[in-house]
Scaffold this motif. Sequence first.
Motif, PDB file in Angstrom:
ATOM      1  N   LEU A   8       0.828  -1.205   0.000  1.00 61.63           N
ATOM      2  CA  LEU A   8       0.000   0.000   0.000  1.00 61.63           C
ATOM      3  C   LEU A   8       0.864   1.258   0.000  1.00 61.63           C
ATOM      4  CD1 LEU A   8      -2.857  -0.967   2.482  1.00 61.63           C
ATOM      5  CD2 LEU A   8      -3.108  -0.433   0.053  1.00 61.63           C
ATOM      6  N   ALA A   9       1.962   1.230   0.741  1.00 57.11           N
ATOM      7  CA  ALA A   9       2.856   2.390   0.769  1.00 57.11           C
ATOM      8  C   ALA A   9       3.382   2.706  -0.618  1.00 57.11           C
ATOM      9  CB  ALA A   9       4.008   2.142   1.737  1.00 57.11           C
ATOM     10  N   GLY A  10       3.518   1.693  -1.454  1.00 59.32           N
ATOM     11  CA  GLY A  10       4.040   1.918  -2.797  1.00 59.32           C
ATOM     12  C   GLY A  10       3.023   2.439  -3.785  1.00 59.32           C
ATOM     13  N   VAL A  11       1.719   2.319  -3.470  1.00 62.79           N
ATOM     14  CA  VAL A  11       0.700   2.698  -4.459  1.00 62.79           C
ATOM     15  C   VAL A  11      -0.276   3.762  -3.968  1.00 62.79           C
ATOM     16  CG1 VAL A  11       0.823   0.457  -5.601  1.00 62.79           C
ATOM     17  CG2 VAL A  11      -0.822   0.800  -3.735  1.00 62.79           C
ATOM     18  N   CYS A  12      -0.257   4.097  -2.666  1.00 58.72           N
ATOM     19  CA  CYS A  12      -1.241   5.053  -2.137  1.00 58.72           C
ATOM     20  C   CYS A  12      -0.847   6.484  -2.472  1.00 58.72           C
ATOM     21  CB  CYS A  12      -1.380   4.895  -0.622  1.00 58.72           C
ATOM     22  SG  CYS A  12      -2.319   3.443  -0.137  1.00 58.72           S
ATOM     23  N   ASP A  13      -1.443   7.030  -3.529  1.00 57.05           N
ATOM     24  CA  ASP A  13      -1.167   8.405  -3.928  1.00 57.05           C
ATOM     25  C   ASP A  13      -2.418   9.276  -3.934  1.00 57.05           C
ATOM     26  OD1 ASP A  13      -2.505   7.366  -6.081  1.00 57.05           O
ATOM     27  OD2 ASP A  13      -0.834   7.532  -7.495  1.00 57.05           O
ATOM     28  N   GLY A  14      -3.536   8.753  -3.398  1.00 56.97           N
ATOM     29  CA  GLY A  14      -4.762   9.526  -3.332  1.00 56.97           C
ATOM     30  C   GLY A  14      -5.649   9.399  -4.541  1.00 56.97           C
ATOM     31  N   ASP A  15      -5.226   8.658  -5.550  1.00 58.84           N
ATOM     32  CA  ASP A  15      -6.031   8.543  -6.772  1.00 58.84           C
ATOM     33  C   ASP A  15      -7.125   7.482  -6.660  1.00 58.84           C
ATOM     34  OD1 ASP A  15      -4.637  10.538  -8.020  1.00 58.84           O
ATOM     35  OD2 ASP A  15      -3.269   9.198  -9.073  1.00 58.84           O
ATOM     36  N   TYR A  16      -6.890   6.450  -5.847  1.00 62.08           N
ATOM     37  CA  TYR A  16      -7.829   5.328  -5.801  1.00 62.08           C
ATOM     38  C   TYR A  16      -8.272   5.051  -4.363  1.00 62.08           C
ATOM     39  CZ  TYR A  16      -6.076   4.497 -10.497  1.00 62.08           C
ATOM     40  OH  TYR A  16      -5.725   4.655 -11.816  1.00 62.08           O
ATOM     41  N   PRO A  17      -9.515   4.598  -4.179  1.00 63.00           N
ATOM     42  CA  PRO A  17      -9.976   4.218  -2.843  1.00 63.00           C
ATOM     43  C   PRO A  17      -9.208   3.005  -2.324  1.00 63.00           C
ATOM     44  CG  PRO A  17     -11.831   4.561  -4.335  1.00 63.00           C
ATOM     45  CD  PRO A  17     -10.599   4.543  -5.180  1.00 63.00           C
ATOM     46  N   LEU A  18      -9.197   2.866  -1.023  1.00 58.14           N
ATOM     47  CA  LEU A  18      -8.454   1.785  -0.399  1.00 58.14           C
ATOM     48  C   LEU A  18      -9.001   0.417  -0.801  1.00 58.14           C
ATOM     49  CD1 LEU A  18      -6.387   0.718   1.648  1.00 58.14           C
ATOM     50  CD2 LEU A  18      -8.086   1.104   3.454  1.00 58.14           C
ATOM     51  N   GLY A  19     -10.332   0.266  -0.866  1.00 55.84           N
ATOM     52  CA  GLY A  19     -10.919  -1.041  -1.177  1.00 55.84           C
ATOM     53  C   GLY A  19     -10.390  -1.644  -2.458  1.00 55.84           C
ATOM     54  N   PRO A  20     -10.493  -0.962  -3.615  1.00 53.61           N
ATOM     55  CA  PRO A  20      -9.965  -1.508  -4.861  1.00 53.61           C
ATOM     56  C   PRO A  20      -8.452  -1.764  -4.815  1.00 53.61           C
ATOM     57  CG  PRO A  20     -11.508   0.249  -5.325  1.00 53.61           C
ATOM     58  CD  PRO A  20     -11.299   0.254  -3.844  1.00 53.61           C
ATOM     59  N   LEU A  21      -7.712  -0.937  -4.097  1.00 52.85           N
ATOM     60  CA  LEU A  21      -6.271  -1.186  -3.978  1.00 52.85           C
ATOM     61  C   LEU A  21      -6.010  -2.510  -3.264  1.00 52.85           C
ATOM     62  CD1 LEU A  21      -4.893   2.351  -3.001  1.00 52.85           C
ATOM     63  CD2 LEU A  21      -4.667   1.183  -5.206  1.00 52.85           C
ATOM     64  N   LEU A  22      -6.784  -2.776  -2.227  1.00 53.47           N
ATOM     65  CA  LEU A  22      -6.638  -4.039  -1.517  1.00 53.47           C
ATOM     66  C   LEU A  22      -7.008  -5.224  -2.406  1.00 53.47           C
ATOM     67  CD1 LEU A  22      -8.127  -3.023   1.956  1.00 53.47           C
ATOM     68  CD2 LEU A  22      -5.735  -3.544   1.455  1.00 53.47           C
ATOM     69  N   ASP A  23      -8.036  -5.045  -3.236  1.00 49.76           N
ATOM     70  CA  ASP A  23      -8.413  -6.119  -4.158  1.00 49.76           C
ATOM     71  C   ASP A  23      -7.259  -6.429  -5.112  1.00 49.76           C
ATOM     72  OD1 ASP A  23     -10.884  -6.147  -2.960  1.00 49.76           O
ATOM     73  OD2 ASP A  23     -11.859  -4.926  -4.512  1.00 49.76           O
ATOM     74  N   ALA A  24      -6.597  -5.391  -5.612  1.00 49.74           N
ATOM     75  CA  ALA A  24      -5.473  -5.591  -6.527  1.00 49.74           C
ATOM     76  C   ALA A  24      -4.312  -6.291  -5.823  1.00 49.74           C
ATOM     77  CB  ALA A  24      -5.022  -4.252  -7.099  1.00 49.74           C
ATOM     78  N   ILE A  25      -4.049  -5.894  -4.571  1.00 53.81           N
ATOM     79  CA  ILE A  25      -2.964  -6.525  -3.813  1.00 53.81           C
ATOM     80  C   ILE A  25      -3.310  -7.986  -3.535  1.00 53.81           C
ATOM     81  CG2 ILE A  25      -1.794  -6.527  -1.568  1.00 53.81           C
ATOM     82  CD1 ILE A  25      -2.028  -3.458  -1.614  1.00 53.81           C
ATOM     83  N   ALA A  26      -4.581  -8.279  -3.228  1.00 57.37           N
ATOM     84  CA  ALA A  26      -5.008  -9.657  -2.983  1.00 57.37           C
ATOM     85  C   ALA A  26      -4.783 -10.521  -4.216  1.00 57.37           C
ATOM     86  CB  ALA A  26      -6.480  -9.677  -2.575  1.00 57.37           C
ATOM     87  N   GLU A  27      -5.057  -9.959  -5.393  1.00 56.59           N
ATOM     88  CA  GLU A  27      -4.866 -10.712  -6.635  1.00 56.59           C
ATOM     89  C   GLU A  27      -3.384 -11.038  -6.847  1.00 56.59           C
ATOM     90  OE1 GLU A  27      -5.764 -10.295 -11.443  1.00 56.59           O
ATOM     91  OE2 GLU A  27      -6.661  -8.882 -10.007  1.00 56.59           O
ATOM     92  N   LEU A  28      -2.509 -10.081  -6.518  1.00 55.03           N
ATOM     93  CA  LEU A  28      -1.067 -10.296  -6.698  1.00 55.03           C
ATOM     94  C   LEU A  28      -0.499 -11.279  -5.679  1.00 55.03           C
ATOM     95  CD1 LEU A  28       0.108  -6.627  -7.398  1.00 55.03           C
ATOM     96  CD2 LEU A  28       0.033  -8.526  -9.030  1.00 55.03           C
ATOM     97  N   THR A  29      -1.030 -11.264  -4.458  1.00 48.56           N
ATOM     98  CA  THR A  29      -0.474 -12.099  -3.383  1.00 48.56           C
ATOM     99  C   THR A  29      -1.198 -13.426  -3.213  1.00 48.56           C
ATOM    100  OG1 THR A  29      -1.882 -11.011  -1.732  1.00 48.56           O
ATOM    101  CG2 THR A  29       0.307 -10.056  -2.123  1.00 48.56           C
ATOM    102  N   GLY A  30      -2.334 -13.581  -3.887  1.00 44.60           N
ATOM    103  CA  GLY A  30      -3.081 -14.816  -3.767  1.00 44.60           C
ATOM    104  C   GLY A  30      -3.962 -14.880  -2.522  1.00 44.60           C
ATOM    105  N   GLU A  31      -4.146 -13.750  -1.864  1.00 45.53           N
ATOM    106  CA  GLU A  31      -5.005 -13.727  -0.674  1.00 45.53           C
ATOM    107  C   GLU A  31      -6.469 -13.583  -1.082  1.00 45.53           C
ATOM    108  OE1 GLU A  31      -3.962 -11.810   2.952  1.00 45.53           O
ATOM    109  OE2 GLU A  31      -2.038 -11.129   2.145  1.00 45.53           O
ATOM    110  N   ASP A  32      -7.339 -13.924  -0.155  1.00 43.46           N
ATOM    111  CA  ASP A  32      -8.768 -13.749  -0.375  1.00 43.46           C
ATOM    112  C   ASP A  32      -9.129 -12.272  -0.226  1.00 43.46           C
ATOM    113  OD1 ASP A  32     -11.639 -13.567   1.152  1.00 43.46           O
ATOM    114  OD2 ASP A  32     -11.617 -15.124  -0.404  1.00 43.46           O
TER     115      ASP A  32
END
Length: 483
Positions: A433-457
């Motif tokens: 999150l520290a690498g992508v949080c620039d205020g352009d996107y809500p936290l929820g979708p960012l977490l979804d993208a990170i989950a897809e990359l890490t294989g988490e639910d």
Amino acid sequence: MNDLLDRLRGILLDTGYTIDGVRERLGAVAAAALSREETVPALRATAGDDPLGLLIRLWWLGAPVPARAAPVGLPVAELAAAGLVAVEDDLVTAAVHLQPWESGGYVVSDRKVRPGDPALRPDHVVGAGGASANLAQLASRRPVGRALDLGTGCGVQVLHLAGRAAEITATDVNPRALELARIGWALSGIEGIDAREGSLFEPVEGERFDLIVSNPPFVISPAGRFTYRESGFSADGFCRDLVRLAPRHLSSGGTCHLLANWLHVRGEDWRDRVGGWLTGTGCDGWVVQRDVQDPAQYVELWLRDAAEQGTPRYRGLYDEWLGWFEAEGVTGVGFGWITLHDSGSLDPVVRVEEYGGQVELPVGEYVDEVLGAVAVAHRMSDAALLASRPVLAAGVLEERIGPPGAEDPARIVLRQTRGLRRSVRVGTVEAALAGVCDGDYPLGPLLDAIAELTGEDPSDLRERAPQALRPLIAEGFFHISTG
């Protein structure tokens, strides 16, 4: 008197008796020696009959100077009549300590006490020092309407408030302190200060202020010997009462900053003790313990402060003080900052922490942001947090530590290079999150993208992330945008 002080101010400025002028004349070696209460290097650095050297010896070092060599225009006879100097056998000796201050202007106090000097008078007025500077650095820099300096002492906080408060009230229980403070304000060109005598909030009963600052008599001792440092209240009761009463005198949105000492008592967590002072105030609060000393260290510090070392009474005072601490179950004494903010919330939040690290000065430039971050982290719901747009704070760096060639680091640390300069160990999700949080996107979708990359639910990550992020928001690693 005002005419005399106006002329004296002109002489001080014309001769270069300013903070920069004194520092340049003394040099690093003499200045360092003075911090150890050694005056010989400073006396050598100011030897001769030049005006600046004479003024430093007279007003800063407290050494007698020849009347015949006094700077041109210095009204020695008038200063003697006003009680600011004494003249004997063609020697002029300062009756007060007159020092230029960091913010500009001058501070007048009783002469600095050094080993071998006579015992302090009970109404001694101490000069500005480290605690004064700490409070000035802590106080919010935003402009305010009404400001209160409670326990003004030599009046140094007024020098800092004068540039940003429309009205200033200063109080002190010691009438001599108010007398010397008025002289300092006049020498600093500051007018219109409402100075009142009295303890705690008695002189301003029923009044409210946008900003309250206080460097109170916080020293904890078995008896109140000196008004400048001891209140006569039991234990740390004065600071407790100051905290509990302050909200009654804060305007809506107002802030109170104060320094305090508090006891560490056997079987009790100091955080509960001091946090309890703020409970029920209705204000948001931030308590920071910057230092803690064991009982012996504490007693030695304040006996040195009064130049008691080497005197016949030293051992007796030391033993009495330690015995009192032992009877009270005291294991240490903490020192730190307390800030209260009347946010108007029905759900006030109090943060109590220990933090002794180096911070960016002045804290007052960002203290309002600190209070706001703590409040947001506490009050924002999980749903609102997931809909918000977090932004990594400026100056945050990431450190990855692990064996060379390892695929994954053993430890990831986020480190602030600005503000409070905190550091915190984080997991891979927070680091991502520290690498992508620039205020352009809500936290929820960012977490979804990170989950897809890490294989988490994704659902599991959305449920866990808000709780993990709250401390990072409260400590200023992430800012929250709701737009």
